[in-house]
Write an enzyme that holds these catalytic residues in place. Structure first.
Site, PDB file in Angstrom:
ATOM      1  N   HIS A 124       0.949  -1.497   0.518  1.00 17.13           N
ATOM      2  CA  HIS A 124       0.074   0.230  -0.130  1.00 17.13           C
ATOM      3  C   HIS A 124       0.500   1.225  -0.205  1.00 17.13           C
ATOM      4  CE1 HIS A 124      -3.285  -2.783   0.805  1.00 17.13           C
ATOM      5  NE2 HIS A 124      -4.318  -1.571   0.058  1.00 17.13           N
ATOM      6  N   HIS A 179       5.087 -13.718   6.639  1.00 14.98           N
ATOM      7  CA  HIS A 179       5.522 -13.152   7.592  1.00 14.98           C
ATOM      8  C   HIS A 179       4.787 -12.773   8.030  1.00 14.98           C
ATOM      9  CE1 HIS A 179       6.529  -9.114   8.586  1.00 14.98           C
ATOM     10  NE2 HIS A 179       8.166  -9.550   9.003  1.00 14.98           N
ATOM     11  N   GLU A 210       4.337 -12.418  12.397  1.00 10.66           N
ATOM     12  CA  GLU A 210       4.436 -11.699  12.902  1.00 10.66           C
ATOM     13  C   GLU A 210       2.519 -11.682  12.525  1.00 10.66           C
ATOM     14  OE1 GLU A 210       6.154  -7.480  12.137  1.00 10.66           O
ATOM     15  OE2 GLU A 210       7.667  -9.136  12.433  1.00 10.66           O
ATOM     16  N   HIS A 242      14.804 -13.333   9.247  1.00 13.27           N
ATOM     17  CA  HIS A 242      12.938 -14.952   9.713  1.00 13.27           C
ATOM     18  C   HIS A 242      13.561 -16.371   9.368  1.00 13.27           C
ATOM     19  CE1 HIS A 242      10.670 -11.361  10.734  1.00 13.27           C
ATOM     20  NE2 HIS A 242      10.681 -10.807   9.479  1.00 13.27           N
TER      21      HIS A 242
HETATM   22 CO    CO Z   1       9.628  -8.225   9.248  1.00 15.91          CO
END
Ligand code: CO
Length: 295
Positions: A124, A179, A210, A242
């Site tokens: 976005h 993610h 997350e 990650h």
């Molecule tokens: Co991250």
């Protein structure tokens, strides 16, 4: 009396400048000249992990094959990654800088292709930055991230499962790490991805770093599935920080460590989605769609 010729002169000069800025726009320019004004800006989150760059290099190779003759450039949306790379002497532009340079260099058709997974916060923000160049770059389009339709999700999930090593037995679990972002509506796409993985393989599931499903949820699911071995794969463009730490790292809190502590054998597969041809094809299909709309 002197004004009229000077205005004519001015108009004539303006027309010449316009012709020089937009060669081929009226169909008068040479073929190669107008092609050299087309560019694709590949935009990824970015990574400072050298080994993870492989995925971006692979995407670039496939993009070059699919869109010959078009300028290919990169931008990273993560300012943290960009700062790290600048310090290391290998700077990469952010989208705004990259778009300003493309404008400055006279590109009349620019396709910005997002290499994100979902239309989340990063995407976005990118869309807002691209919008600032509407009307400045004559033909400017933005290609959607990987998961834009159900068909994309189905293709991506099948391609990811196909990348699981052949040594995997049907009773072994497959755990994907996305993610996620529990504060953004795009997080729901990961629940859809989890559902699709489970549909395609009863022992496959997806969790996120997350967002939802979270680590506690997926670890509980795997424990109750009775699987003794689990394959761990990132569901991310690159196998970066990650994947190497939160997923497969040696720290006590990593998914690998938690699963091992629960008595499971873990097999990490540290490849990013950008390393798989059929997945890169989805992004490049989105890019081609945007280009065909602006033709
Ligand atoms: Co991250």
């Amino acid at each position: 009396m002197r004004i009229i010729p000077s205005i004519r002169h001015l108009l004539c000069a303006t027309a010449m400048v316009a012709a020089a800025i937009a060669p081929g726009a009226e169909g008068g320019g040479g073929h190669s000249r107008s092609e050299s004004k087309r560019a694709i800006l590949l935009v990824a989150f970015g990574t400072s992990v050298g080994e993870a760059r492989k995925a971006y290099d692979h995407i670039e190779r496939l993009a070059r094959d699919r869109f010959p003759g078009q300028e290919l450039r990169w931008a990273y949306t993560s300012s943290m990654v960009r700062r790290k790379l600048a310090k290391a002497g290998t700077p990469v532009d952010g989208p705004l800088t990259a778009l300003a340079r493309l404008h400055e260099d006279g590109f009349s058709q620019v396709t910005v292709q997002s290499l994100h997974i979902v239309a989340g916060a990063e995407f976005h923000d990118l869309a807002e930055e691209v919008a600032l160049f509407r009307g400045r770059i004559p033909r400017l389009g933005l290609g959607l991230p990987l998961l834009a339709t159900y068909e994309d999700l189905d293709r991506a999930a099948r391609a990811t499962l196909a990348a699981v090593p052949a040594e995997r037995r049907p009773e072994d679990a497959i755990l994907l790490m996305g993610h996620g972002n529990e504060k953004h509506p795009s997080d729901l796409a990961y629940l859809a991805a989890d559902a699709q993985f489970r549909r395609l393989d009863p022992k496959a599931l997806l969790g996120t770093v997350e967002g939802r499903p979270n680590a506690d949820e997926v670890i509980a699911s795997i424990r109750s599935s009775g699987a003794k071995r689990v394959f761990l794969l990132p569901f991310m463009t690159v196998a970066g920080d990650h994947a190497r730490n939160d997923l497969a790292g040696p720290e006590a809190g990593s998914w690998a460590s938690r699963l091992k502590a629960a008595g499971l054998e873990v097999v990490p597969v540290l490849k990013g989605l950008g390393e798989y041809d059929p997945i890169v094809a989805i992004w490049l299909d989105h890019c081609a769609q945007v280009q065909s709309q602006s033709e």
